[in-house]
Design a protein around this motif. Structure first.
Motif: not given
Lengths: 182, 138
Positions: A115-116, A132-138
């Motif tokens: 899982t990265y 604009k959207v900036a997010t994190t996830g896996t």
């Protein structure tokens, strides 16, 4: 001699081009999931769309998501009708999409299960408005199959979604969860 | 007399509020659309895909949220991530078709290459025309 060099250069160029083309892989799904939750009061205001189109390119991280707004299913038909007619105006704006990049795609090893963490940056269009959207996830890799999960919040007023109950029964910010297995 | 009017008004308010709550949060939550007996527009999957590809806005106006009865050749079967069955009916374009999620109460067992007719809600066009709550038509 010059001709030999030209042939050799052409060979190297086309070999490199061929290798690059082979190295790139486009992952796609038509059955990704997008959930949203805009519960602001006692009644749950949440829906799911199980027919999300999504693609991404493994070596550039370029990615797209697209959903049909009328494809969101609520537990309550009346809520679904209000969502489409009074808030999202889904006849006028039938689609929502995201176009952007996984900016750290080089950190994902597609050949190794795991899982990265991924960083995503791009443009989200809802209700005809692009932000604009900036997010994190896996990104989970299992047997070579990638699965992306992420969550972010959107302010409804940023997308010109207005309505009587926003800020009361409907939250001003909706949480969007994405889960796509490619 | 005034006491009776007040009691009557309170009963009326409670009845209206209770009725509204029941309609909005109980009746509408449990209401099931009758797809079997719903009126539908008949079309083939080839015609439907071509219509969206040539005039998406016009096709949205004509078909969005309408019940369609679609006949076509099964080009793929599968499941969504939550286990709903899907059937894709082919078109003249190998990259586009009609993808339907099958209603959980409907029994459907088809193989690729079979010609079938399904009935469901048209939700619009992505790379495929998307149909939900579909049932097979016998």
């Amino acid at each position: 001699m010059n001709m030999t060099k030209s042939i050799l250069a052409s060979f190297v160029f086309f070999f490199a081009l061929g290798t690059a083309a082979q190295a790139q892989k486009v992952y796609a799904t038509k059955t990704g999931q997008i959930f949203f939750n805009a519960t602001g009061g006692i009644e749950k205001i949440a829906a799911v769309n199980n027919q999300t189109d999504s693609k991404f390119v493994d070596n550039t991280g370029q990615m797209v998501f697209a959903v049909l707004v009328k494809g969101f299913k609520f537990e309550n038909q009346l809520m679904e009708d209000h969502f489409n007619e009074n808030y999202m105006e889904s006849t006028k704006f039938p689609k929502a999409d995201f176009k952007g990049y996984i900016t750290n795609i080089k950190e994902v090893n597609f050949a190794k299960d795991g899982t990265y963490p991924v960083k995503v940056d791009g443009n989200l269009t809802i209700h005809g408005i692009t932000q604009k959207v900036a997010t994190t996830g896996t990104m989970k890799i299992a047997g070579g199959v990638p699965e992306i999960e992420g969550s972010f919040k959107v302010k409804l007023k940023d997308y010109n979604v207005t309505g009587l109950y926003i800020g009361e029964k409907i939250a001003q910010e909706a949480t969007i969860n994405i889960k796509c297995k490619y | 007399m005034i006491k009776k009017i007040i009691i009557g008004a309170v009963i009326a308010i409670v009845a209206v509020a209770g009725g509204s709550y029941y309609y909005a949060f109980v009746y509408m939550k449990n209401k099931k659309f009758d797809m079997v007996n719903a009126e539908a527009t008949s079309i083939t999957s080839v015609e439907l895909v071509k219509a969206f590809q040539t005039d998406e806005a016009g096709s949205n106006a004509a078909y969005l949220d309408k019940v369609l009865q679609i006949t076509g050749t099964v080009s793929a079967t599968g499941t969504t991530q939550t286990g709903e069955k899907t059937i894709t009916l082919g078109s003249e374009d190998p990259f586009s078709g009609v993808m339907a999620t099958i209603d959980s109460t409907a029994a459907v067992n088809v193989a690729e290459g079979e010609t079938i007719t399904i009935k469901g809600f048209c939700k619009g066009f992505l790379s495929d025309v998307v149909i939900t709550n579909a049932i097979p038509v016998k």
